[in-house]
Design a protein around this motif. Structure first.
Motif, PDB file in Angstrom:
ATOM      1  N   MET A   1       0.727  -1.631   0.476  1.00  0.00           N
ATOM      2  CA  MET A   1       0.027   0.324  -0.191  1.00  0.00           C
ATOM      3  C   MET A   1       1.182   1.309  -0.146  1.00  0.00           C
ATOM      4  N   THR A   2       0.482   2.235  -0.679  1.00  0.00           N
ATOM      5  CA  THR A   2       1.441   3.874  -0.801  1.00  0.00           C
ATOM      6  C   THR A   2       0.585   4.366  -0.283  1.00  0.00           C
ATOM      7  N   THR A   3       1.001   5.404   0.933  1.00  0.00           N
ATOM      8  CA  THR A   3       0.532   6.612   1.258  1.00  0.00           C
ATOM      9  C   THR A   3       0.686   7.823   1.092  1.00  0.00           C
ATOM     10  N   CYS A   4      -0.240   7.731   1.108  1.00  0.00           N
ATOM     11  CA  CYS A   4       0.210   9.784  -0.097  1.00  0.00           C
ATOM     12  C   CYS A   4      -0.369  10.998   0.772  1.00  0.00           C
ATOM     13  N   TYR A   5       0.293  12.220   1.318  1.00  0.00           N
ATOM     14  CA  TYR A   5       0.654  13.479   2.106  1.00  0.00           C
ATOM     15  C   TYR A   5       0.298  14.025   1.748  1.00  0.00           C
ATOM     16  N   PHE A   6      -0.985  14.727   1.037  1.00  0.00           N
ATOM     17  CA  PHE A   6      -1.131  15.785   0.313  1.00  0.00           C
ATOM     18  C   PHE A   6      -1.323  17.240   0.574  1.00  0.00           C
ATOM     19  N   VAL A   7       0.120  18.019   1.020  1.00  0.00           N
ATOM     20  CA  VAL A   7      -0.543  19.212   1.268  1.00  0.00           C
ATOM     21  C   VAL A   7      -0.100  20.906   0.603  1.00  0.00           C
ATOM     22  N   ARG A   8      -0.670  21.274   0.958  1.00  0.00           N
ATOM     23  CA  ARG A   8      -1.631  22.551   0.069  1.00  0.00           C
ATOM     24  C   ARG A   8      -0.414  24.184   0.325  1.00  0.00           C
ATOM     25  N   HIS A   9       0.572  24.376  -0.631  1.00  0.00           N
ATOM     26  CA  HIS A   9       1.337  26.034   0.457  1.00  0.00           C
ATOM     27  C   HIS A   9       0.290  26.543   1.115  1.00  0.00           C
ATOM     28  N   GLY A  10       1.145  27.337   1.868  1.00  0.00           N
ATOM     29  CA  GLY A  10       0.567  28.703   2.955  1.00  0.00           C
ATOM     30  C   GLY A  10      -0.358  29.854   2.382  1.00  0.00           C
TER      31      GLY A  10
ATOM     32  N   VAL B   1      -8.073  19.330  -7.952  1.00  0.00           N
ATOM     33  CA  VAL B   1      -8.054  18.398  -8.765  1.00  0.00           C
ATOM     34  C   VAL B   1      -8.496  16.565  -8.651  1.00  0.00           C
ATOM     35  N   LEU B   2      -6.677  16.723  -8.518  1.00  0.00           N
ATOM     36  CA  LEU B   2      -6.206  16.044  -7.956  1.00  0.00           C
ATOM     37  C   LEU B   2      -6.030  14.314  -7.716  1.00  0.00           C
ATOM     38  N   THR B   3      -7.019  15.570  -6.377  1.00  0.00           N
ATOM     39  CA  THR B   3      -7.071  14.580  -5.493  1.00  0.00           C
ATOM     40  C   THR B   3      -8.964  13.896  -5.885  1.00  0.00           C
ATOM     41  N   ARG B   4      -9.655  15.022  -5.888  1.00  0.00           N
ATOM     42  CA  ARG B   4     -11.316  14.268  -6.386  1.00  0.00           C
ATOM     43  C   ARG B   4     -11.197  13.307  -7.856  1.00  0.00           C
ATOM     44  N   THR B   5     -10.156  14.178  -8.684  1.00  0.00           N
ATOM     45  CA  THR B   5     -10.282  12.855  -9.437  1.00  0.00           C
ATOM     46  C   THR B   5      -9.700  11.211  -9.137  1.00  0.00           C
ATOM     47  N   LEU B   6      -8.743  10.935  -8.022  1.00  0.00           N
ATOM     48  CA  LEU B   6      -8.225  10.065  -7.934  1.00  0.00           C
ATOM     49  C   LEU B   6      -9.181   9.483  -7.249  1.00  0.00           C
TER      50      LEU B   6
ATOM     51  N   ILE C   1      -3.824  19.459   5.402  1.00  0.00           N
ATOM     52  CA  ILE C   1      -3.118  17.960   5.045  1.00  0.00           C
ATOM     53  C   ILE C   1      -4.495  16.961   4.405  1.00  0.00           C
ATOM     54  N   THR C   2      -4.439  16.543   3.429  1.00  0.00           N
ATOM     55  CA  THR C   2      -5.405  15.868   3.129  1.00  0.00           C
ATOM     56  C   THR C   2      -4.739  14.099   2.904  1.00  0.00           C
ATOM     57  N   VAL C   3      -4.429  12.567   3.256  1.00  0.00           N
ATOM     58  CA  VAL C   3      -4.196  11.896   3.211  1.00  0.00           C
ATOM     59  C   VAL C   3      -5.083  10.702   2.482  1.00  0.00           C
ATOM     60  N   LEU C   4      -4.418  10.328   0.724  1.00  0.00           N
ATOM     61  CA  LEU C   4      -5.114   9.005   0.594  1.00  0.00           C
ATOM     62  C   LEU C   4      -4.267   7.792   0.627  1.00  0.00           C
ATOM     63  N   GLU C   5      -4.485   6.565   0.039  1.00  0.00           N
ATOM     64  CA  GLU C   5      -4.467   5.146  -0.124  1.00  0.00           C
ATOM     65  C   GLU C   5      -4.581   4.437  -0.763  1.00  0.00           C
ATOM     66  N   THR C   6      -3.589   3.804  -1.602  1.00  0.00           N
ATOM     67  CA  THR C   6      -3.913   3.108  -3.256  1.00  0.00           C
ATOM     68  C   THR C   6      -2.882   1.321  -2.708  1.00  0.00           C
ATOM     69  N   GLN C   7      -3.418   0.867  -3.046  1.00  0.00           N
ATOM     70  CA  GLN C   7      -2.964  -1.018  -3.347  1.00  0.00           C
ATOM     71  C   GLN C   7      -2.470  -1.451  -4.777  1.00  0.00           C
ATOM     72  N   ASP C   8      -3.494  -0.324  -6.190  1.00  0.00           N
ATOM     73  CA  ASP C   8      -2.613  -0.651  -7.360  1.00  0.00           C
ATOM     74  C   ASP C   8      -2.118   0.802  -8.305  1.00  0.00           C
TER      75      ASP C   8
ATOM     76  N   CYS D   1      -9.622   8.043   0.703  1.00  0.00           N
ATOM     77  CA  CYS D   1      -9.644   8.863   1.457  1.00  0.00           C
ATOM     78  C   CYS D   1      -9.357   8.557   3.637  1.00  0.00           C
ATOM     79  N   LYS D   2      -7.985   8.959   4.163  1.00  0.00           N
ATOM     80  CA  LYS D   2      -8.119   8.246   5.140  1.00  0.00           C
ATOM     81  C   LYS D   2      -8.176  10.288   5.945  1.00  0.00           C
ATOM     82  N   ARG D   3      -8.016  10.943   5.334  1.00  0.00           N
ATOM     83  CA  ARG D   3      -8.259  12.562   6.408  1.00  0.00           C
ATOM     84  C   ARG D   3      -8.101  13.446   5.031  1.00  0.00           C
ATOM     85  N   TRP D   4      -9.441  14.287   4.851  1.00  0.00           N
ATOM     86  CA  TRP D   4      -9.252  15.412   4.060  1.00  0.00           C
ATOM     87  C   TRP D   4      -9.615  16.674   4.639  1.00  0.00           C
ATOM     88  N   ASN D   5      -8.353  17.778   4.008  1.00  0.00           N
ATOM     89  CA  ASN D   5      -8.883  19.346   4.291  1.00  0.00           C
ATOM     90  C   ASN D   5      -8.379  19.526   5.519  1.00  0.00           C
ATOM     91  N   ASP D   6      -7.159  18.837   6.209  1.00  0.00           N
ATOM     92  CA  ASP D   6      -7.397  18.742   8.049  1.00  0.00           C
ATOM     93  C   ASP D   6      -5.995  20.575   7.853  1.00  0.00           C
TER      94      ASP D   6
END
Length: 224
Positions: A1-10, A163-168, A187-194, A200-205
């Motif tokens: 599994m790949t865990t992806c942490y997305f952070v928008r700039h300040g 756009v990227l996270t919602r498309t995924l 912070i937004t966290v998505l996981e994928t196995q394939d 989605c594990k964490r959204w716009n936190d």
């Protein structure tokens, strides 16, 4: 599994000036923007990142650096920040750097947030949502394939990451902006196995900031 942490700039100076902040302009973080990025770093300081990716734009690089500063694993492994053009913010062409209010009556302005599948920026040499989504998804397919069991930090921009996270997550293009942009330093966290299907594990936190530095006081169509 790949865990992806997305952070928008300040928050940036161009954001505060209510100017169009796209893929062709650079802007410094404000004091609040720096504080927001530092707060995100504190929230993620115990996460062991196997790879770090950032948009090549100044505001994203600065945010990535601030997020990594307190990270205990980064201090040991010294992961390089890998700049990737695919993470650059959506290009809005001739609109960029100008006041958002200058374009409020343009026929494409409302479509930018209300009807993204109909948004046509060709007149002002911008990028479509479909083009933005395609380059982002292609990037994600590659990096998750290369890191099938890794933990990734991906630092980018409001429209790009929204756009990227919602498309995924399978949201259709017509609804991609329905809930507005991801907040600054969120912070937004998505996981994928394939590399194809994501959970989605964490959204716009931004709970770690208590609303202080995330720009949530701005409406999405006022805060590119």
């Amino acid at each position: 599994m790949t865990t992806c942490y997305f952070v928008r700039h300040g928050i940036t100076e161009i954001n505060v000036a209510k100017k169009v902040n796209g893929g062709l302009v650079n802007s410094q973080l404000t004091a609040d923007g720096t504080a927001g990025a530092r707060a995100a770093g504190q929230a993620l300081k115990a996460v062991a990142f196997d790879a770090v990716y950032s948009s090549p734009q100044r505001r994203a690089i600065a945010t990535a650096e601030l997020v990594l500063q307190p990270n205990v694993h980064q201090q040991r492994t010294r992961q390089a920040i890998r700049l990737n053009e695919a993470l650059r913010e959506m290009s809005l062409g001739d609109w960029e750097g100008h006041l958002i209010s200058d374009f409020a009556k343009h026929e494409q302005f409302d479509k930018f947030t209300l009807a993204p599948d109909q948004f046509d920026p060709s007149e002002f040499h911008g990028e479509t949502y479909a083009q933005l989504a395609a380059r982002g998804v292609h990037f994600m397919q590659r990096v998750t394939y290369e890191n099938p069991t890794g933990t990734l930090l991906i630092v980018g921009h409001g429209t790009m990451l929204t756009v990227l996270t919602r498309t995924l997550l399978g949201v259709p293009l017509s609804d991609i902006m329905q809930d507005g942009l991801l907040n600054n330093a969120s912070i937004t966290v998505l996981e994928t196995q394939d590399s194809q299907h994501y959970d989605c594990k964490r959204w716009n936190d931004t709970s770690f900031m208590k609303g202080q530095y995330d720009g949530s006081q701005f409406k999405s169509n006022e805060f590119f």
